[in-house]
Design a protein around this motif. Sequence first.
Motif, PDB file in Angstrom:
ATOM      1  N   ASP A  36       0.837  -1.207   0.000  1.00 38.27           N
ATOM      2  CA  ASP A  36       0.000   0.000   0.000  1.00 38.27           C
ATOM      3  C   ASP A  36       0.874   1.261   0.000  1.00 38.27           C
ATOM      4  N   ALA A  37       1.940   1.208   0.808  1.00 38.92           N
ATOM      5  CA  ALA A  37       2.834   2.373   0.868  1.00 38.92           C
ATOM      6  C   ALA A  37       3.430   2.620  -0.519  1.00 38.92           C
ATOM      7  N   LEU A  38       3.876   1.562  -1.180  1.00 36.39           N
ATOM      8  CA  LEU A  38       4.498   1.727  -2.496  1.00 36.39           C
ATOM      9  C   LEU A  38       3.512   2.288  -3.511  1.00 36.39           C
ATOM     10  N   SER A  39       2.255   1.841  -3.453  1.00 38.13           N
ATOM     11  CA  SER A  39       1.322   2.365  -4.457  1.00 38.13           C
ATOM     12  C   SER A  39       0.971   3.828  -4.170  1.00 38.13           C
ATOM     13  N   ILE A  40       0.981   4.221  -2.892  1.00 40.63           N
ATOM     14  CA  ILE A  40       0.770   5.643  -2.568  1.00 40.63           C
ATOM     15  C   ILE A  40       1.943   6.478  -3.110  1.00 40.63           C
ATOM     16  N   LEU A  41       3.164   5.979  -2.893  1.00 40.26           N
ATOM     17  CA  LEU A  41       4.349   6.711  -3.359  1.00 40.26           C
ATOM     18  C   LEU A  41       4.362   6.816  -4.885  1.00 40.26           C
ATOM     19  N   LYS A  42       3.843   5.787  -5.528  1.00 38.99           N
ATOM     20  CA  LYS A  42       3.817   5.751  -6.987  1.00 38.99           C
ATOM     21  C   LYS A  42       2.966   6.893  -7.554  1.00 38.99           C
ATOM     22  N   ASN A  43       1.950   7.299  -6.788  1.00 38.78           N
ATOM     23  CA  ASN A  43       1.073   8.375  -7.248  1.00 38.78           C
ATOM     24  C   ASN A  43       1.569   9.770  -6.859  1.00 38.78           C
ATOM     25  N   ASP A  64      16.284  -0.261  -2.549  1.00 39.60           N
ATOM     26  CA  ASP A  64      16.493   0.668  -3.662  1.00 39.60           C
ATOM     27  C   ASP A  64      15.687   0.244  -4.888  1.00 39.60           C
ATOM     28  N   GLN A  65      15.673  -1.081  -5.147  1.00 41.20           N
ATOM     29  CA  GLN A  65      14.931  -1.575  -6.321  1.00 41.20           C
ATOM     30  C   GLN A  65      13.454  -1.205  -6.240  1.00 41.20           C
ATOM     31  N   GLU A  66      12.923  -1.179  -5.014  1.00 39.40           N
ATOM     32  CA  GLU A  66      11.496  -0.859  -4.863  1.00 39.40           C
ATOM     33  C   GLU A  66      11.230   0.633  -5.051  1.00 39.40           C
ATOM     34  N   ILE A  67      12.114   1.471  -4.518  1.00 40.08           N
ATOM     35  CA  ILE A  67      11.769   2.903  -4.537  1.00 40.08           C
ATOM     36  C   ILE A  67      12.417   3.701  -5.661  1.00 40.08           C
ATOM     37  N   ASP A  68      13.505   3.198  -6.230  1.00 39.80           N
ATOM     38  CA  ASP A  68      14.157   3.986  -7.285  1.00 39.80           C
ATOM     39  C   ASP A  68      13.259   4.274  -8.494  1.00 39.80           C
ATOM     40  N   LEU A  70      10.192   4.936  -8.468  1.00 41.79           N
ATOM     41  CA  LEU A  70       9.053   5.784  -8.076  1.00 41.79           C
ATOM     42  C   LEU A  70       9.382   7.263  -8.254  1.00 41.79           C
ATOM     43  N   PRO A  71       8.362   8.133  -8.217  1.00 41.67           N
ATOM     44  CA  PRO A  71       8.628   9.580  -8.271  1.00 41.67           C
ATOM     45  C   PRO A  71       9.603   9.979  -7.159  1.00 41.67           C
ATOM     46  N   PRO A  72      10.280  11.145  -7.304  1.00 38.11           N
ATOM     47  CA  PRO A  72      11.285  11.553  -6.318  1.00 38.11           C
ATOM     48  C   PRO A  72      10.711  11.570  -4.899  1.00 38.11           C
ATOM     49  N   SER A  73      11.262  10.738  -4.004  1.00 34.78           N
ATOM     50  CA  SER A  73      10.683  10.619  -2.662  1.00 34.78           C
ATOM     51  C   SER A  73      11.751  10.740  -1.593  1.00 34.78           C
ATOM     52  N   PHE A  74      11.481  11.617  -0.637  1.00 36.93           N
ATOM     53  CA  PHE A  74      12.342  11.804   0.532  1.00 36.93           C
ATOM     54  C   PHE A  74      11.484  11.378   1.722  1.00 36.93           C
ATOM     55  N   ILE A  75      11.802  10.196   2.298  1.00 33.86           N
ATOM     56  CA  ILE A  75      10.908   9.562   3.270  1.00 33.86           C
ATOM     57  C   ILE A  75      11.464   9.710   4.679  1.00 33.86           C
ATOM     58  N   LEU A  76      10.665  10.325   5.569  1.00 34.72           N
ATOM     59  CA  LEU A  76      11.084  10.520   6.953  1.00 34.72           C
ATOM     60  C   LEU A  76      10.403   9.491   7.838  1.00 34.72           C
ATOM     61  N   SER A  88      16.106   9.422  -7.725  1.00 32.53           N
ATOM     62  CA  SER A  88      15.707  10.653  -8.417  1.00 32.53           C
ATOM     63  C   SER A  88      15.619  11.829  -7.437  1.00 32.53           C
ATOM     64  N   ALA A  89      15.166  11.555  -6.198  1.00 36.85           N
ATOM     65  CA  ALA A  89      15.107  12.628  -5.196  1.00 36.85           C
ATOM     66  C   ALA A  89      16.524  13.066  -4.819  1.00 36.85           C
ATOM     67  N   ALA A  90      17.413  12.087  -4.647  1.00 37.49           N
ATOM     68  CA  ALA A  90      18.792  12.429  -4.271  1.00 37.49           C
ATOM     69  C   ALA A  90      19.423  13.294  -5.360  1.00 37.49           C
ATOM     70  N   ASP A  91      19.193  12.939  -6.640  1.00 35.54           N
ATOM     71  CA  ASP A  91      19.777  13.717  -7.737  1.00 35.54           C
ATOM     72  C   ASP A  91      19.281  15.161  -7.703  1.00 35.54           C
ATOM     73  N   LEU A  92      17.974  15.320  -7.495  1.00 35.20           N
ATOM     74  CA  LEU A  92      17.401  16.674  -7.449  1.00 35.20           C
ATOM     75  C   LEU A  92      17.891  17.457  -6.234  1.00 35.20           C
ATOM     76  N   LEU A  93      17.937  16.785  -5.089  1.00 34.09           N
ATOM     77  CA  LEU A  93      18.238  17.490  -3.836  1.00 34.09           C
ATOM     78  C   LEU A  93      19.715  17.796  -3.670  1.00 34.09           C
ATOM     79  N   ARG A  94      20.552  17.019  -4.359  1.00 29.49           N
ATOM     80  CA  ARG A  94      21.994  17.294  -4.286  1.00 29.49           C
ATOM     81  C   ARG A  94      22.300  18.709  -4.780  1.00 29.49           C
TER      82      ARG A  94
END
Length: 402
Positions: A36-43, A64-68, A70-76, A88-94
């Motif tokens: 469920d978490a992955l499908s939420i992140l996917k949207n 990494d295989q699961e989240i890479d 997906l759209p850019p995600s920074f998960i706390l 993708s989030a790391a690339d943008l945030l760097r």
Amino acid sequence: MKKYQIPLLKDHHLHPYMYAALKDCIDLRFVEKKEDALSILKNGKKDEINVVVGWNNSLYSFTDQEIDPLPPSFILNASLHSYTINKSAADLLRLKNKDIVDHLGDCEWAERNFSAVMKFAEMLNPCTSEKLKDYYNDLLKQGVWFAEEMLLIHEDEIDLFKEAGLIDRTRFWADINTYKTLSEDAQKCICGIKMFTDGAFGSKTANIKTPFLTGEEGIRVFSDDELRQKILEVAELEIAVAIHAIGDGAIEQVIGVLSNVKEEIISIPEIRMEHCQLITKRNAEEAKELGIILSMQPNFNVDSIYYRDRLTEHYILQNNPFRMLIDEVGFTPGKDLILGSDGMPYGVDDSLKCSLFPPYPSQQLTLDEYIAGYCMPDMEHGHIEVEIDEENQSITTEVIVK
Ligand SMILES: [Zn+2]
């Protein structure tokens, strides 16, 4: 069924600004399954950073295989003390802050730089006075009138509180680096310095003397000498201090260092220890002797259940020992034992239920103790109608605002 009227709450440990800023983020708090978490992140948003909060790593973690993909995600993590970021989030945030992004996976670095990471997360999702007003409206619906801000993010935060008309409903704490960057006027608004000596159970970074069942040993943010220096720096400012210490190792370190500089710290008007969940009787007695105020969260009683996967049986039973603190060591709710939520979650329902009907009797507080430690001194702004059903161990509440 018994009925009572109690004053609105004064939450002594919260992060209203941070939570208001992150309020419209993707929230995994109630998402118990990884699919469920992955499908939420996917949207999530495709070309922008999605800041994601509430992830409970005792339920699942991500590869990494699961989240890479997906759209850019920074998960706390729900404790805000550990992070996962996809490529993708790391690339943008760097582009914004390479240092932070490259160190997010290093939990020791992240604990040492906790304030900087929080500032970074807030910058991605800036708070506004409207968001702050909404957040305080939510707090009030849950019975909270006043909420201490435990970690000021930057000087503008004070102006936003003023703009939102909320300046009388908070009290600001700041880490020493932030404090030093503030203007003289802003410094006058700060009641004390916040410092961290360990991490949290959620990120397995609390400094505990017996390792977590999962093998981690927790972390120590400072050596004894570094901590001594930090405390002496605060003493020079003649300002209050609130020291975050969760594990028995961290608490022992704080008490030990404070005892060693007893003479030099008389200029500190108020010394608080935040959380102190695994405090031993011996350290409690020393804390009492030193005049330390314990700032604790009854809602963390349930960590004894929540973190069964990582805490030893001994720690499960030792967590939040309110009866020992009050009955055996003599701490007095409202005086040197104050209560709050840390926002996980906030409000009367959860904290009162956890206080009256905790997982273990050693964690129990009476209604009078709860009121003394957690409520406003009077009913000027409203009150809470409470119904307690001892038999079913349940409560119902209704918030009445004047
Ligand atoms: Zn906190």
